[in-house]
Motif scaffolding. Structure first.
Motif, short mmCIF file in Angstrom:
data_model
loop_
_atom_site.label_atom_id
_atom_site.label_comp_id
_atom_site.label_asym_id
_atom_site.label_seq_id
_atom_site.Cartn_x
_atom_site.Cartn_y
_atom_site.Cartn_z
N UNK A 19 0.84 -1.21 0.00
CA UNK A 19 0.00 0.00 0.00
C UNK A 19 0.87 1.25 0.00
N UNK A 20 1.87 1.26 0.86
CA UNK A 20 2.73 2.44 0.98
C UNK A 20 3.54 2.67 -0.29
N UNK A 21 4.10 1.61 -0.84
CA UNK A 21 4.93 1.77 -2.04
C UNK A 21 4.09 2.23 -3.23
N UNK A 22 2.85 1.74 -3.30
CA UNK A 22 1.96 2.19 -4.38
C UNK A 22 1.68 3.68 -4.28
N UNK A 23 1.80 4.22 -3.07
CA UNK A 23 1.53 5.63 -2.84
C UNK A 23 2.82 6.44 -2.64
N UNK A 24 3.91 5.94 -3.24
CA UNK A 24 5.17 6.66 -3.35
C UNK A 24 5.91 6.87 -2.04
N UNK A 138 -1.47 13.59 -5.14
CA UNK A 138 -1.53 12.90 -6.43
C UNK A 138 -0.16 12.67 -7.05
N UNK A 139 0.92 13.22 -6.41
CA UNK A 139 2.31 13.06 -6.89
C UNK A 139 2.49 13.64 -8.29
N UNK A 150 4.57 11.83 -11.41
CA UNK A 150 5.95 11.41 -11.17
C UNK A 150 6.01 10.00 -10.61
N UNK A 151 7.02 9.27 -11.05
CA UNK A 151 7.30 7.97 -10.46
C UNK A 151 7.78 8.16 -9.02
N UNK A 152 7.75 7.09 -8.25
CA UNK A 152 7.98 7.19 -6.81
C UNK A 152 9.27 7.93 -6.45
N UNK A 153 10.39 7.51 -7.00
CA UNK A 153 11.66 8.11 -6.60
C UNK A 153 11.86 9.49 -7.20
N UNK A 193 18.21 9.98 -11.81
CA UNK A 193 16.89 10.54 -11.48
C UNK A 193 16.88 12.06 -11.56
N UNK A 194 18.00 12.68 -11.25
CA UNK A 194 18.10 14.13 -11.46
C UNK A 194 17.91 14.46 -12.93
#
Length: 226
Positions: A19-24, A138-139, A150-153, A193-194
């Motif tokens: 759950x947490x990873x799905x939400x970044x 919503x990231x 945006x992707x998580x990282x 990622x930068x």
């Protein structure tokens, strides 16, 4: 944001982690109280989800030691112990919130947002700098010309930069906060990622830039050309 999850029931730990990873969120999962304290002493966390009934040290003992050490990291107790006395004990020991099992995922996420927002004195879920905004619900990165999810990282790196504009953040700080101190990832992943973020900022016509200071780190600055 990086969360430490201390829960000895492994199936529940896997479910909460998902759950947490799905939400970044980045998540480190541990399964007993002593391991939780070891991670907390070595890691850099934005919040802790703490079960009460764990082997070696229970959650109340972990919380008591954590607060005695001077740590103010936000703590959410997640427990099947639902008596009023248990909730009072947890809150009096320094927990920020207490959520009973079973729980609904949206409520868990809302409580995590609330406790981490309170700890950083934020009153809004949107970060702003220059002509860009970052929606922490919503990231999504936006400018007057458009938006990108945006992707998580990517999200976590930009969140760090936008929460600390003009401040240098070292590669090591990014690695510790986002990948974890025991990660096997190479440090050049930060540059990768930068690069992703710079391309998105450019595509949005952002009036800000991620500036690199050789050997020191990265900072978010207003663009020289406005």
């Amino acid at each position: 944001m990086r969360i430490l999850l201390a829960e000895d029931e492994k199936s529940l730990s896997r479910a909460v982690s998902a759950i947490l990873k799905k939400n970044n969120y980045e998540v480190d999962a541990v399964f007993d109280g002593e391991e939780a304290l070891d991670y907390l002493s070595a890691g850099n966390y934005d919040g802790v989800i703490l079960d009460v009934m764990m082997p070696k040290k229970d959650g109340f003992a972990v919380l008591k030691e954590l607060r005695a050490s001077g740590s103010s990291v936000p703590v959410l107790i997640l427990s099947a112990r639902t008596e009023v006395d248990d909730k009072v004990t947890g809150l009096d020991l320094g927990a920020n919130d207490y959520l009973a099992k079973p729980f609904a995922a949206p409520e868990l996420l809302a409580r995590i947002r609330a406790m981490t927002r309170s700890s950083s004195a934020q009153t809004t879920s949107v970060l702003r700098f220059g002509n860009i905004t970052l929606d922490q619900t919503s990231f999504t990165l936006s400018s007057p010309t458009g938006s990108f999810p945006l992707a998580s990282r990517e999200y976590q790196m930009l969140e760090m930069l936008m929460s600390n504009p003009h401040r240098l953040i070292s590669t090591e700080q990014f690695m510790d906060r986002i990948w974890g101190y025991d990660s096997d990832a190479e440090v050049n992943v930060v540059w990768v990622y930068i690069s992703y973020l710079r391309k998105k900022l450019s595509a949005l016509g952002a009036a800000v830039q991620i500036r690199a200071s050789r050997g020191l780190g990265y900072s978010l600055e207003e663009s020289e050309k406005q």
